[in-house]
Design an enzyme around this catalytic site. Structure first.
Site, mmCIF file in Angstrom:
data_model
loop_
_atom_site.group_PDB
_atom_site.id
_atom_site.type_symbol
_atom_site.label_atom_id
_atom_site.label_comp_id
_atom_site.label_asym_id
_atom_site.label_seq_id
_atom_site.Cartn_x
_atom_site.Cartn_y
_atom_site.Cartn_z
ATOM 1 C CB SER A 127 0.684 -8.355 4.622
ATOM 2 O OG SER A 127 2.041 -8.680 4.829
ATOM 3 C CE LYS A 164 2.485 -10.371 1.426
ATOM 4 N NZ LYS A 164 3.327 -9.311 2.060
#
Lengths: 212, 212
Positions: A127, A164
């Site tokens: 990701s 993230k």
DNA sequence: TCCAATACTGTAGAAATATACAGTGATTGA
DNA sequence: TCAATCACTGTATATTTCTACAGTATTGGA
């Protein structure tokens, strides 16, 4: 140790950082300064709460009489500048740096990084590919409960730990992947709990480069 | 650090012990107590002497403002297994690991990597972005003159040093970027010279993550 | 022989620090 | 709806702590 509020965690992190960087626990006045309080009592209240919950020990009368109690691991490692713990499988509810979570130690001078990290975390998934963070990489993380927009953070949602990019607008937080194949995670702080475990300050890739 | 007298060493040891056991540097009064002095100035004099000789740092005005100044790293950074050289600007014709090319040493156990690297190289440009190799990263490189297909190599073309993925078919070599914005480099070994300086075995990113 | 450093005593004051007391307002679980 | 906790402001004060000043006595060079 009783659970801490997020504000209390911030205070605790500040104390930890002061000890690591300055070699001295902070005074009430220094806490007040760092957080922009206007009253000494604000700092004192937090210290008493932390002491009551078993996070610290206060020595009456002594200046800077604050002692960290929990997690001997990181406290000990703070002195051992030469190595960093690799945090392994992260169990639900348990602080990420609790002793049971530590998988192994890497001999690696933490001064190599700016700012200095407190632990390593093995990256899973693609990701964050476009930020140059690949599966298997060891992410160097500095413990902090607060994040600024744009920083890459280690965040916890329930028992899920994720890496993230952090973006906050008011009570709305977005955890942005660095890969168009993934979708951002949206959190409403009024309804959901989000814990920031730390921020990425570096990266170590120890293996060769396989074909992508 | 200037040589300490035996009394000064005792004081220094006491400070060390206090920090280890109490988590706090001592006050003048505590030193006075521990050594049976009858005057605060005795303790203060010792602290000033220790500071003057570089054993500690005193922070004026701060209570317990004593900081140990053990300098372990710099001396140890000599060479051996514990550190890796960072190769700086690469000059034409000179072997990449020539001593003059070495910019600095990083205290970093080379056994962390598999296989073991021989030097670090600072990455320039985005051509290997999709392999998670970003500008500013320190690439851990093992010296080797031969490369296998698919490996990421440090190659030299004249006085240019480049990091690319290696692909050879007969006498034709391609140096493949990991970024569609860049074009592969084609070399005909019968007409052009290609030197392999080493292969990438790991990576170190010491700074924070800026917005891509 | 003088100077600087060492190793202390004794006193005093200013600054740093901890801590008590009296509040406000919001939130939370019983 | 009550009590407790949280997260603070504001004021005051005792205590802790640093630091300056004035000494004494000893030691080892230049």
């Amino acid at each position: 140790m009783d659970p801490l509020t997020s504000r209390q965690t911030e205070i605790l992190d500040f104390i930890r950082r002061q000890i690591a960087e300055q070699g001295l626990p902070p005074t009430r006045a220094e806490i007040v300064n760092a957080f922009g309080f206007r009253s000494l009592t604000a700092a004192d209240d937090h210290l008493r709460a932390l002491a009551r919950k078993g996070a610290i020990e206060l020595r009456p009368g002594a200046s800077r009489g604050i002692r960290l109690l929990d997690e001997p691991t990181l406290a000990a490692a703070a002195n051992d500048e030469d190595s960093l713990p690799l945090v392994g499988k992260v169990a639900a509810g348990v602080p990420i740096t609790a002793i049971e979570q530590i998988e192994s130690w890497y001999r690696l001078d933490r001064h190599l990084f700016h700012p200095q990290p407190d632990f390593l975390l093995r990256v899973q998934g693609w990701s964050m590919r476009d930020a140059g963070i690949l599966p298997g990489d060891l992410l160097a993380v500095q413990r902090t409960a607060i994040a600024e927009n744009g920083q890459i953070v280690v965040a916890r949602l329930g028992d899920e730990v994720t890496v993230k990019r952090f973006q906050r607008r008011g009570e709305q937080v977005q955890l942005l992947p660095a890969n168009p194949d993934f979708t951002p995670i949206r959190i409403d702080l009024r309804r959901e709990e989000l814990a920031i475990e730390g921020r990425a300050v570096g990266l170590l890739r120890t293996g060769g480069f396989v074909l992508a």
